[in-house]
Design a protein around this motif. Structure first.
Motif, short mmCIF file in Angstrom:
data_model
loop_
_atom_site.label_atom_id
_atom_site.label_comp_id
_atom_site.label_asym_id
_atom_site.label_seq_id
_atom_site.Cartn_x
_atom_site.Cartn_y
_atom_site.Cartn_z
N UNK A 1 0.85 -1.17 0.00
CA UNK A 1 0.00 0.00 0.00
C UNK A 1 0.90 1.23 0.00
N UNK A 2 0.58 2.15 -0.88
CA UNK A 2 1.30 3.43 -0.93
C UNK A 2 0.57 4.43 -0.04
N UNK A 3 1.26 5.52 0.22
CA UNK A 3 0.66 6.55 1.07
C UNK A 3 -0.62 7.11 0.42
N UNK A 4 -0.60 7.28 -0.88
CA UNK A 4 -1.80 7.78 -1.57
C UNK A 4 -2.95 6.79 -1.44
N UNK A 5 -2.66 5.50 -1.49
CA UNK A 5 -3.70 4.48 -1.31
C UNK A 5 -4.23 4.52 0.12
N UNK A 6 -3.33 4.73 1.08
CA UNK A 6 -3.74 4.88 2.48
C UNK A 6 -4.72 6.03 2.61
N UNK A 7 -4.38 7.17 2.01
CA UNK A 7 -5.23 8.35 2.11
C UNK A 7 -6.60 8.11 1.50
N UNK A 8 -6.64 7.43 0.34
CA UNK A 8 -7.93 7.12 -0.29
C UNK A 8 -8.72 6.14 0.56
N UNK A 9 -8.04 5.15 1.14
CA UNK A 9 -8.73 4.16 1.98
C UNK A 9 -9.35 4.83 3.21
N UNK A 10 -8.58 5.70 3.86
CA UNK A 10 -9.08 6.39 5.06
C UNK A 10 -10.26 7.29 4.70
N UNK A 11 -10.13 8.02 3.60
CA UNK A 11 -11.22 8.91 3.18
C UNK A 11 -12.46 8.10 2.83
N UNK A 33 1.52 6.50 18.78
CA UNK A 33 1.64 7.55 17.76
C UNK A 33 0.35 7.64 16.95
N UNK A 34 0.15 8.79 16.35
CA UNK A 34 -0.96 8.93 15.41
C UNK A 34 -0.56 8.29 14.09
N UNK A 35 -1.50 8.13 13.20
CA UNK A 35 -1.19 7.59 11.87
C UNK A 35 -0.16 8.45 11.16
N UNK A 36 -0.35 9.76 11.22
CA UNK A 36 0.58 10.68 10.56
C UNK A 36 1.98 10.56 11.16
N UNK A 37 2.07 10.53 12.48
CA UNK A 37 3.38 10.41 13.14
C UNK A 37 4.06 9.10 12.79
N UNK A 42 8.40 6.36 9.41
CA UNK A 42 8.80 5.27 8.53
C UNK A 42 8.00 3.99 8.62
N UNK A 43 6.92 3.99 9.40
CA UNK A 43 6.06 2.81 9.47
C UNK A 43 5.32 2.70 8.13
N UNK A 44 5.33 1.53 7.51
CA UNK A 44 4.65 1.37 6.22
C UNK A 44 3.16 1.71 6.31
N UNK A 45 2.63 2.39 5.29
CA UNK A 45 1.21 2.76 5.29
C UNK A 45 0.27 1.58 5.52
N UNK A 46 0.60 0.42 4.98
CA UNK A 46 -0.25 -0.77 5.16
C UNK A 46 -0.37 -1.14 6.64
N UNK A 47 0.75 -1.08 7.35
CA UNK A 47 0.74 -1.39 8.78
C UNK A 47 -0.08 -0.35 9.55
N UNK A 48 0.06 0.90 9.15
CA UNK A 48 -0.71 1.97 9.80
C UNK A 48 -2.20 1.79 9.51
N UNK A 49 -2.54 1.43 8.27
CA UNK A 49 -3.94 1.22 7.90
C UNK A 49 -4.56 0.12 8.77
#
Length: 73
Positions: A1-11, A33-37, A42-49
């Motif tokens: 998952x890319x950061x842009x995909x993370x942003x679309x998924x969250x939205x 930490x927050x998702x942004x932090x 350096x935490x991968x977007x997929x893990x944050x998602x």
């Protein structure tokens, strides 16, 4: 998952609350930490998602394959 995909998924999942959740919600599984932090650290977007989904009780059926754009035809 890319950061842009993370942003679309969250939205897509959280609508108007998306930006506030990414900026303000502390995620225990990511050390408080927050998702942004977490992504800035350096935490991968997929893990944050997945951490965000777990914290917000997002159904399993909404977690996988989201945020991707439809392939060009």
């Amino acid at each position: 998952m890319r950061r842009s995909e993370f942003q679309r998924a969250v939205a897509g999942e959280f609508g108007t609350r998306a930006a506030a959740l990414v900026a303000d919600l502390s995620l225990p599984s990511l050390g408080g930490r927050t998702s942004a932090e977490a992504m800035d650290a350096g935490v991968p977007p997929r893990e944050v998602w997945f951490a965000l989904c777990e914290e917000m009780d997002v159904p399993e059926s909404h977690r996988h394959g989201v945020g991707r754009l439809e392939p060009r035809r």
